[in-house]
Every structure is written in structure tokens, then in C-alpha cells.
Design an enzyme around this catalytic site. Structure first.
Site, PDB file in Angstrom:
ATOM      1  CB  SER A  72      -0.606  -0.134   0.940  1.00 61.51           C
ATOM      2  OG  SER A  72      -1.015   1.406   1.527  1.00 61.51           O
ATOM      3  CD  GLN A  93      -3.166   1.971  -2.991  1.00 57.27           C
ATOM      4  OE1 GLN A  93      -2.686   1.589  -1.395  1.00 57.27           O
ATOM      5  NE2 GLN A  93      -4.153   3.383  -2.537  1.00 57.27           N
ATOM      6  CG  HIS A 243     -11.458   0.174   0.000  1.00 58.52           C
ATOM      7  ND1 HIS A 243     -10.754   0.902  -0.403  1.00 58.52           N
ATOM      8  CD2 HIS A 243     -10.777   0.640   1.562  1.00 58.52           C
ATOM      9  CE1 HIS A 243      -9.591   1.969  -0.036  1.00 58.52           C
ATOM     10  NE2 HIS A 243      -9.564   1.229   1.520  1.00 58.52           N
TER      11      HIS A 243
HETATM   12  C1  LIG Z   1      -7.097  -2.431   7.715  1.00 62.73           C
HETATM   13  C2  LIG Z   1      -7.252  -2.451   6.428  1.00 62.73           C
HETATM   14  C3  LIG Z   1      -6.568  -1.145   5.309  1.00 62.73           C
HETATM   15  C4  LIG Z   1      -6.071  -1.337   4.208  1.00 62.73           C
HETATM   16  N1  LIG Z   1      -5.734  -0.206   3.788  1.00 62.73           N
HETATM   17  C5  LIG Z   1      -6.547   0.198   2.192  1.00 62.73           C
HETATM   18  C6  LIG Z   1      -4.745   0.999   1.221  1.00 62.73           C
HETATM   19  O1  LIG Z   1      -4.310   0.992   1.857  1.00 62.73           O
HETATM   20  N2  LIG Z   1      -4.995   0.732   0.284  1.00 62.73           N
HETATM   21  C7  LIG Z   1      -6.238   0.416  -0.225  1.00 62.73           C
HETATM   22  O2  LIG Z   1      -6.263   0.560  -1.684  1.00 62.73           O
HETATM   23  N3  LIG Z   1      -7.465  -0.824  -0.214  1.00 62.73           N
HETATM   24  C8  LIG Z   1      -6.735  -0.753   1.291  1.00 62.73           C
HETATM   25  N4  LIG Z   1      -7.727  -1.619   2.379  1.00 62.73           N
HETATM   26  C9  LIG Z   1      -9.187  -3.116   1.478  1.00 62.73           C
HETATM   27  C10 LIG Z   1      -8.324  -3.510   1.490  1.00 62.73           C
HETATM   28  O3  LIG Z   1      -7.266  -3.039   0.621  1.00 62.73           O
HETATM   29  C11 LIG Z   1      -9.382  -4.920   0.659  1.00 62.73           C
HETATM   30  O4  LIG Z   1      -9.625  -4.026  -0.703  1.00 62.73           O
HETATM   31  C12 LIG Z   1     -10.485  -5.095   1.342  1.00 62.73           C
HETATM   32  O5  LIG Z   1      -9.284  -5.304   2.793  1.00 62.73           O
HETATM   33  C13 LIG Z   1     -10.853  -6.277   1.029  1.00 62.73           C
HETATM   34  O6  LIG Z   1     -11.882  -6.733   1.954  1.00 62.73           O
HETATM   35  P1  LIG Z   1     -11.575  -7.966   2.816  1.00 62.73           P
HETATM   36  O7  LIG Z   1     -10.468  -6.945   3.585  1.00 62.73           O
HETATM   37  O8  LIG Z   1     -13.061  -8.396   3.073  1.00 62.73           O
HETATM   38  O9  LIG Z   1     -10.716  -9.057   2.430  1.00 62.73           O
HETATM   39  C14 LIG Z   1      -7.438  -2.036   3.491  1.00 62.73           C
HETATM   40  C15 LIG Z   1      -8.495  -2.555   4.023  1.00 62.73           C
HETATM   41  C16 LIG Z   1      -7.576  -2.803   5.341  1.00 62.73           C
HETATM   42  C17 LIG Z   1      -9.189  -3.911   5.992  1.00 62.73           C
END
Ligand SMILES: Cc1cc2nc3c(=O)[nH]c(=O)nc-3n(C[C@H](O)[C@H](O)[C@H](O)COP(=O)(O)O)c2cc1C
Length: 351
Positions: A72, A93, A243
Site C-alpha cells: 500500500s 497500490q 474496499h
Molecule cells: C486495515 C485495512 C487497510 C486497508 N488499506 C488499504 C490501502 O491502503 N489501500 C487500498 O487500496 N485498500 C486498502 N484496504 C482495502 C483492501 O485492499 C481490500 O480492498 C479489502 O480489505 C478487501 O476486503 P476483505 O478485507 O474483506 O478481504 C484496506 C483494508 C483494510 C482492512
């Protein structure tokens, strides 16, 4: 978040029998590179808060298992460090940072290019900051302000404290290059917060298309027309994602819009999926609906929280075992055949 998992549970797959015994082949070619399984670690900011050095742990697991790890923008380790640990399996990302005419964004892309990152993912689904009541309740703020609540939380976890003492806390490592090097962690987090928010316009996506020679993916697609637009500006793939339910609370479950996106651009671009994946069976479900592979977020964080340095390997193993077992139960030999599985998915959204 709950809707994502519930909707996946409602997708039914019809098994077929009578085949010879075999071990399914779960290898997958993504953007011209062979990976060992159709599962990738989703980009997540600050896994180091869950276990110190979280990004390095993810990178090592990704290299060992040959599955992608998406670093990230808001990570606690630099692109340079992570590509050293996972030279062939790192994806990066990028969030839009509304400052300096995207100068910092383009420099991060340059760094990704020179370190050999395989895939660049632009996240589209954070146009505005979301109010997250649980984070407010748990006093999780950026910059983080430790207080009595932190002490109560960490005191019963001496293993975590030891890991922190060994590794230190190092969030927003990629931003350091763009600030006064002497900033404290607190000031760096403040700097990062000031630069977060806002999403890329299609014009900007096409500028990144020009700047990035490798595979380009946009993340956060839910509408088939947005998927078509993304293809028209030259992206190679999309992540159908809400997300993980962390942005728009009222968004539909990601799996319910997947068929429409597949229908719109499935022949022209690689479709990846995330949000709500909790098992190998879920991965097979979304592949049966036309996704090429799935990204997984929280399960990898839970693995880190529960098992520390062994957490990511553990989660990779359970995914690969479960994907293989689900494919064997359904009666498919390889990832391509997942497309032929008979499915019932009554909640798919019609556009
Ligand atoms: C703690 C946390 C931090 C996240 N940070 C980012 C990020 O920095 N960039 C991004 O594109 N998505 C971020 N996401 C979204 C994840 O990339 C992803 O889309 C999501 O976690 C998928 O769902 P799941 O947790 O049910 O697998 C984050 C998700 C979580 C849980």
C-alpha cells in the site's frame, strides 16, 4: 462488510462427479507472470500496527509461496525494501495525493518501475474520507495518539511488545523521501494525512497509463460502465471491490456486481475481485463467476494478529489447501475450468 460475506455465502456451486483421481492445478498466469495460486494479499495501510514489521512478513510469505503481495501507499516499509524481499511478486497500490500536482504520485510510480514492481494498482474508491465509528470508538486516529487505552490494549500482549521493541514502528515509510528527513513518526503521519483523500479522474488514469509501462489496474470498480471507461483509457485489469466495505456503507456486496462487470469487460481485461473473501471456497466462487483471481485483506491481518511472523504463511496455506479441496469437490482440474461450473446466484445485480 457483513453484506460482502453474506452475499458470497449465497452463491451456490454445483459439483460434478465421475472423474479420475487428480490434484487440481491451481497455478495462474496473471499479467504474463506465473503465480502459484489465484490469491493475492490486498493492499493494506499499516499492517505494522497489527504486528510490527507486518509488510516484511507479507513480502516474505509472498516470495516463498509465489503469490502477489500488494504494497500500500500507506505502508510502513518502502517499495525498495519490499521488492528486495519479494523481487518477482510485489505489486504496488497508489492513492491519489492531492498535492504538488501529483508530483509525489509520479515519483512513487518511478520508484515502483525502477525496483521491478510487477503491477501498479490505482485505487479509485476513496473520493472522500469515511467516518468509521469503530475506529473512533477505539481511538484509532492518524496520527495515532497513544494513551491509557493503548496501554490497556498492549499490556496483556508481551509478544507483541517484544516484536515492537525489536522492529520499531515505521509507518508511511514511502513518504519520507518527500519530507524533511528529521520528522518524527507523529509529524510524518500528520504529513501523510494532509495528503490523503481524493480520487483519480479518468484523465489522470490515462496519464498514469503513459507513465507506467507495466500492467496497470484500477481498484474499486463496481459499475460496468466504469469498467468500460477504465478499459477505454488503457488499463489492463480492474479489481471489482468495495474496499472490503470500508468506504461507502451502503454499497452493494461486491460479488453481486461481479457478473455485470465480467459481462462488460471480461474479454478485454483481467478481472480481479476482493471484499469478503474468507475461504478457498469463496475464491472458487468468484472464479466461477468470471474473476481471474481474488485479493484478500482482513484474513491476512487476522493471521498477523494471531500468529505474528508465522501468520501470513499460515493464511496462504489455508487458502491454497482450501482452493484445491473446493476444486476437487466440484470436479474441476484447473483454474480455466472454473468458468464452466454451474452456479446459482440469484442476487446478481442487473444494470
Ligand atoms: C486495515 C485495512 C487497510 C486497508 N488499506 C488499504 C490501502 O491502503 N489501500 C487500498 O487500496 N485498500 C486498502 N484496504 C482495502 C483492501 O485492499 C481490500 O480492498 C479489502 O480489505 C478487501 O476486503 P476483505 O478485507 O474483506 O478481504 C484496506 C483494508 C483494510 C482492512
Amino acid at each position: 462488510m457483513a453484506r460482502n460475506a453474506e452475499a458470497l455465502d449465497l452463491v451456490e456451486l454445483l459439483p460434478r462427479y465421475g472423474l479420475e483421481n487428480y490434484k487440481p492445478n491451481i497455478e495462474i498466469n496473471l499479467f504474463g507472470r506465473l503465480y502459484s495460486a489465484p490469491i493475492a494479499i490486498a493492499p493494506m495501510g499499516m499492517p505494522g500496527m497489527v504486528w510490527p514489521g507486518g509488510e516484511e512478513i507479507f513480502a516474505k510469505a509472498s516470495h516463498k509461496a509465489r503469490i502477489p503481495f500488494t504494497l500500500s501507499t500507506a505502508a510502513g516499509a518502502t517499495i525498495e525494501r519490499i521488492t528486495e524481499l519479494a523481487p518477482d511478486t510485489t505489486w504496488f497500490q497508489l492513492y491519489r495525493m492531492p498535492h504538488n500536482n501529483l508530483e509525489m504520485n509520479f515519483d512513487l510510480v518511478k520508484r515502483a518501475k525502477s525496483t521491478g514492481v510487477h503491477v501498479l494498482i490505482l485505487t479509485l474508491d476513496v473520493p472522500a474520507r469515511t467516518k468509521r465509528p469503530r475506529e473512533l470508538r477505539n481511538q484509532l486516529t492518524i496520527p495515532y495518539k497513544p494513551g491509557l487505552h493503548t496501554l490497556i490494549d498492549v499490556l496483556p500482549h508481551p509478544g507483541w511488545m517484544l516484536a515492537l521493541a525489536r522492529h520499531g514502528h515505521n509507518s508511511f515509510a514511502n513518504y519520507k523521501k518527500y519530507t524533511n528527513k528529521k520528522l518524527s513518526g507523529y509529524e510524518l503521519a500528520k504529513f501523510a494525512r494532509q495528503r490523503s483523500g481524493g480520487t483519480f479522474s479518468w484523465k489522470e488514469v490515462s496519464q498514469f497509463r503513459d507513465a507506467w509501462p507495466g500492467p496497470l489496474v484500477v481498484k474499486g470498480i463496481l459499475h460496468p460502465n466504469d469498467a468500460e471507461k477504465a478499459v477505454s483509457v488503457g488499463v489492463d485489469g480492474v479489481v471489482v471491490s468495495n474496499h472490503g466495505g470500508r468506504q461507502l456503507e451502503g454499497a452493494p456486496a461486491t460479488v453481486d456486481v461481479l457478473p455485470a462487470v465480467v459481462n462488460a469487460i471480461g474479454k478485454e481485461a483481467t478481472i480481479l475481485f476482493d471484499s469478503g473473501i474468507r475461504s478457498g471456497l469463496d475464491v472458487v466462487r468468484v472464479m466461477a463467476l468470471g474473476a481471474k483471481a481474488a485479493l484478500s485483506g482482513r484474513p491476512f491481518m487476522y493471521g498477523l494478529g494471531a500468529l505474528g511472523v508465522q501468520g501470513a504463511d499460515h493464511v496462504v496455506n489455508y487458502y491454497t489447501e482450501e482452493i484445491s479441496a473446493a476444486m476437487r469437490q466440484i470436479g474441476v482440474h484447473n483454474i480455466q475450468e472454473c468458468n464452466n461450473i454451474v452456479i446459482r446466484h440469484e442476487n446478481a445485480l442487473k444494470f
